[in-house]
Write a protein that holds these residues in place. Structure first.
Motif, PDB file in Angstrom:
ATOM      1  N   ARG A   1      14.533  -9.041   4.349  1.00  0.00           N
ATOM      2  CA  ARG A   1      13.721  -9.305   5.544  1.00  0.00           C
ATOM      3  C   ARG A   1      13.654  -8.118   6.507  1.00  0.00           C
ATOM      4  NH1 ARG A   1      11.020 -13.205   7.595  1.00  0.00           N
ATOM      5  NH2 ARG A   1      11.714 -14.757   6.123  1.00  0.00           N
ATOM      6  N   ASP A   2      14.772  -7.464   6.748  1.00  0.00           N
ATOM      7  CA  ASP A   2      14.804  -6.378   7.727  1.00  0.00           C
ATOM      8  C   ASP A   2      14.683  -4.994   7.093  1.00  0.00           C
ATOM      9  OD1 ASP A   2      15.152  -8.227   9.778  1.00  0.00           O
ATOM     10  OD2 ASP A   2      17.331  -8.230   9.517  1.00  0.00           O
ATOM     11  N   ASP A   3      14.459  -4.922   5.801  1.00  0.00           N
ATOM     12  CA  ASP A   3      14.468  -3.632   5.123  1.00  0.00           C
ATOM     13  C   ASP A   3      13.225  -3.449   4.248  1.00  0.00           C
ATOM     14  OD1 ASP A   3      15.550  -1.170   4.555  1.00  0.00           O
ATOM     15  OD2 ASP A   3      16.721  -1.891   2.857  1.00  0.00           O
ATOM     16  N   ILE A   4      12.055  -3.797   4.786  1.00  0.00           N
ATOM     17  CA  ILE A   4      10.795  -3.607   4.063  1.00  0.00           C
ATOM     18  C   ILE A   4      10.283  -2.202   4.383  1.00  0.00           C
ATOM     19  CG2 ILE A   4       8.411  -4.419   3.828  1.00  0.00           C
ATOM     20  CD1 ILE A   4      10.278  -6.457   2.755  1.00  0.00           C
ATOM     21  N   SER A   5       9.876  -1.494   3.353  1.00  0.00           N
ATOM     22  CA  SER A   5       9.439  -0.107   3.562  1.00  0.00           C
ATOM     23  C   SER A   5       8.111  -0.049   4.310  1.00  0.00           C
ATOM     24  CB  SER A   5       9.300   0.615   2.217  1.00  0.00           C
ATOM     25  OG  SER A   5       8.180   0.123   1.512  1.00  0.00           O
ATOM     26  N   GLU A   6       7.869   1.107   4.886  1.00  0.00           N
ATOM     27  CA  GLU A   6       6.624   1.326   5.649  1.00  0.00           C
ATOM     28  C   GLU A   6       5.398   1.193   4.747  1.00  0.00           C
ATOM     29  OE1 GLU A   6       4.619   1.645   9.063  1.00  0.00           O
ATOM     30  OE2 GLU A   6       6.793   1.711   8.953  1.00  0.00           O
ATOM     31  N   SER A   7       5.499   1.658   3.511  1.00  0.00           N
ATOM     32  CA  SER A   7       4.359   1.568   2.586  1.00  0.00           C
ATOM     33  C   SER A   7       4.045   0.112   2.253  1.00  0.00           C
ATOM     34  CB  SER A   7       4.633   2.356   1.313  1.00  0.00           C
ATOM     35  OG  SER A   7       5.700   1.801   0.590  1.00  0.00           O
TER      36      SER A   7
ATOM     37  N   ILE B   1      12.553  -6.350 -12.079  1.00  0.00           N
ATOM     38  CA  ILE B   1      12.684  -6.343 -10.616  1.00  0.00           C
ATOM     39  C   ILE B   1      12.260  -7.687 -10.041  1.00  0.00           C
ATOM     40  CG2 ILE B   1      11.802  -5.298  -8.490  1.00  0.00           C
ATOM     41  CD1 ILE B   1      11.627  -2.640 -10.058  1.00  0.00           C
ATOM     42  N   LEU B   2      11.176  -8.250 -10.563  1.00  0.00           N
ATOM     43  CA  LEU B   2      10.713  -9.566 -10.117  1.00  0.00           C
ATOM     44  C   LEU B   2      11.803 -10.611 -10.318  1.00  0.00           C
ATOM     45  CD1 LEU B   2       8.270 -11.287  -9.110  1.00  0.00           C
ATOM     46  CD2 LEU B   2       7.777 -11.705 -11.510  1.00  0.00           C
ATOM     47  N   ILE B   3      12.412 -10.605 -11.479  1.00  0.00           N
ATOM     48  CA  ILE B   3      13.489 -11.566 -11.767  1.00  0.00           C
ATOM     49  C   ILE B   3      14.666 -11.343 -10.820  1.00  0.00           C
ATOM     50  CG2 ILE B   3      15.236 -12.209 -13.482  1.00  0.00           C
ATOM     51  CD1 ILE B   3      13.056 -11.771 -15.636  1.00  0.00           C
ATOM     52  N   GLN B   4      15.043 -10.093 -10.588  1.00  0.00           N
ATOM     53  CA  GLN B   4      16.168  -9.809  -9.696  1.00  0.00           C
ATOM     54  C   GLN B   4      15.899 -10.301  -8.281  1.00  0.00           C
ATOM     55  OE1 GLN B   4      16.655  -5.590 -10.097  1.00  0.00           O
ATOM     56  NE2 GLN B   4      17.792  -5.751 -12.024  1.00  0.00           N
ATOM     57  N   LEU B   5      14.661 -10.186  -7.829  1.00  0.00           N
ATOM     58  CA  LEU B   5      14.323 -10.610  -6.473  1.00  0.00           C
ATOM     59  C   LEU B   5      14.288 -12.136  -6.325  1.00  0.00           C
ATOM     60  CD1 LEU B   5      11.518  -8.015  -5.675  1.00  0.00           C
ATOM     61  CD2 LEU B   5      13.808  -8.102  -4.684  1.00  0.00           C
ATOM     62  N   LEU B   6      14.025 -12.845  -7.415  1.00  0.00           N
ATOM     63  CA  LEU B   6      13.911 -14.303  -7.352  1.00  0.00           C
ATOM     64  C   LEU B   6      15.120 -15.041  -7.924  1.00  0.00           C
ATOM     65  CD1 LEU B   6      10.171 -14.619  -8.404  1.00  0.00           C
ATOM     66  CD2 LEU B   6      11.133 -15.003  -6.129  1.00  0.00           C
TER      67      LEU B   6
ATOM     68  N   ARG C   1      11.581 -12.108   1.416  1.00  0.00           N
ATOM     69  CA  ARG C   1      12.594 -13.173   1.392  1.00  0.00           C
ATOM     70  C   ARG C   1      13.972 -12.623   1.045  1.00  0.00           C
ATOM     71  NH1 ARG C   1      14.095 -15.129  -3.566  1.00  0.00           N
ATOM     72  NH2 ARG C   1      14.754 -17.190  -2.907  1.00  0.00           N
ATOM     73  N   ARG C   2      14.015 -11.504   0.336  1.00  0.00           N
ATOM     74  CA  ARG C   2      15.296 -10.909  -0.051  1.00  0.00           C
ATOM     75  C   ARG C   2      15.745  -9.843   0.952  1.00  0.00           C
ATOM     76  NH1 ARG C   2      19.163 -12.527  -3.518  1.00  0.00           N
ATOM     77  NH2 ARG C   2      17.657 -12.953  -5.134  1.00  0.00           N
TER      78      ARG C   2
ATOM     79  N   ARG D   1       0.243  -9.571  -1.658  1.00  0.00           N
ATOM     80  CA  ARG D   1       0.906 -10.399  -0.661  1.00  0.00           C
ATOM     81  C   ARG D   1       2.063 -11.196  -1.266  1.00  0.00           C
ATOM     82  NH1 ARG D   1      -2.459 -10.154   4.030  1.00  0.00           N
ATOM     83  NH2 ARG D   1      -1.616 -11.977   5.060  1.00  0.00           N
ATOM     84  N   VAL D   2       1.923 -11.614  -2.525  1.00  0.00           N
ATOM     85  CA  VAL D   2       3.021 -12.310  -3.196  1.00  0.00           C
ATOM     86  C   VAL D   2       4.205 -11.354  -3.356  1.00  0.00           C
ATOM     87  CG1 VAL D   2       3.759 -13.269  -5.414  1.00  0.00           C
ATOM     88  CG2 VAL D   2       1.665 -14.089  -4.352  1.00  0.00           C
ATOM     89  N   ILE D   3       3.942 -10.144  -3.799  1.00  0.00           N
ATOM     90  CA  ILE D   3       5.019  -9.149  -3.951  1.00  0.00           C
ATOM     91  C   ILE D   3       5.687  -8.895  -2.599  1.00  0.00           C
ATOM     92  CG2 ILE D   3       5.515  -6.715  -4.477  1.00  0.00           C
ATOM     93  CD1 ILE D   3       3.241  -6.946  -6.618  1.00  0.00           C
ATOM     94  N   TYR D   4       4.892  -8.744  -1.555  1.00  0.00           N
ATOM     95  CA  TYR D   4       5.436  -8.515  -0.215  1.00  0.00           C
ATOM     96  C   TYR D   4       6.332  -9.688   0.206  1.00  0.00           C
ATOM     97  CZ  TYR D   4       5.664  -7.768   4.823  1.00  0.00           C
ATOM     98  OH  TYR D   4       6.108  -7.592   6.103  1.00  0.00           O
ATOM     99  N   ASN D   5       5.840 -10.917   0.009  1.00  0.00           N
ATOM    100  CA  ASN D   5       6.621 -12.086   0.422  1.00  0.00           C
ATOM    101  C   ASN D   5       7.887 -12.254  -0.406  1.00  0.00           C
ATOM    102  OD1 ASN D   5       4.803 -12.619   2.415  1.00  0.00           O
ATOM    103  ND2 ASN D   5       3.873 -14.381   1.444  1.00  0.00           N
TER     104      ASN D   5
END
Length: 156
Positions: free
Chosen positions: A93-99, A17-22, A90-91, A82-86
């Protein structure tokens, strides 16, 4: 100096997942080497980790000597979250979950507690001659030696 590493973050989020996001180039995941500092995925990760570290340092600066001689588990965990959140922001921006927003908010509250001295780290404090210089104003005047004291202002 970043507090998070790829190894520490992959304990909280799957490496794939980390690789897919970056992976902005859409390269084959098997060709991405997370050990290579020049790999674009690693470069992006390190940039985000440095930004988060600088953000954390702004909270720590008034209380502790920077850079920290030893990274505490609290700072490590805050940084990783915070790194995971950021990375996700970046991928998506408008679809970050409430958790995820709550985790980010909780880490901010922890940093504010550290800044106020309610949560103490096992780190070297700033020297006593600089305490109070970050975000505070200290004066050496009292009511009797002020030019414009309360009595003077009441005349007008």
């Amino acid at each position: 100096m970043a507090y998070s590493t790829i190894d520490s973050v992959t304990k909280k989020i799957d490496k794939t997942i980390l690789i897919q996001l970056l992976n902005d180039e859409g390269r084959n995941e098997l060709t991405i080497n997370l050990e290579d500092e020049t790999d674009l995925v690693v470069v992006r990760f390190n940039q985000i980790a440095e930004e988060v570290a600088e953000e954390i340092d702004t909270y720590l600066r008034s209380r502790y000597k920077l850079p920290l001689s030893k990274t505490s588990s609290i700072i490590q965990s805050i940084s990783d979250d915070r790194v995971i959140y950021n990375i996700k922001k970046r991928r998506f921006r408008d679809d970050i979950s409430e958790s995820e927003h709550k985790i980010y908010s909780d880490t901010t509250k922890q940093l504010m507690q550290i800044q106020r001295g309610e949560l103490i780290l096992d780190a070297d404090p700033v020297s006593s001659d600089t305490v109070g210089l970050a975000g505070e104003i200290r004066v050496n005047k009292n009511e009797s030696d002020r030019i414009f004291n309360k009595d003077m202002w009441n005349k007008y």
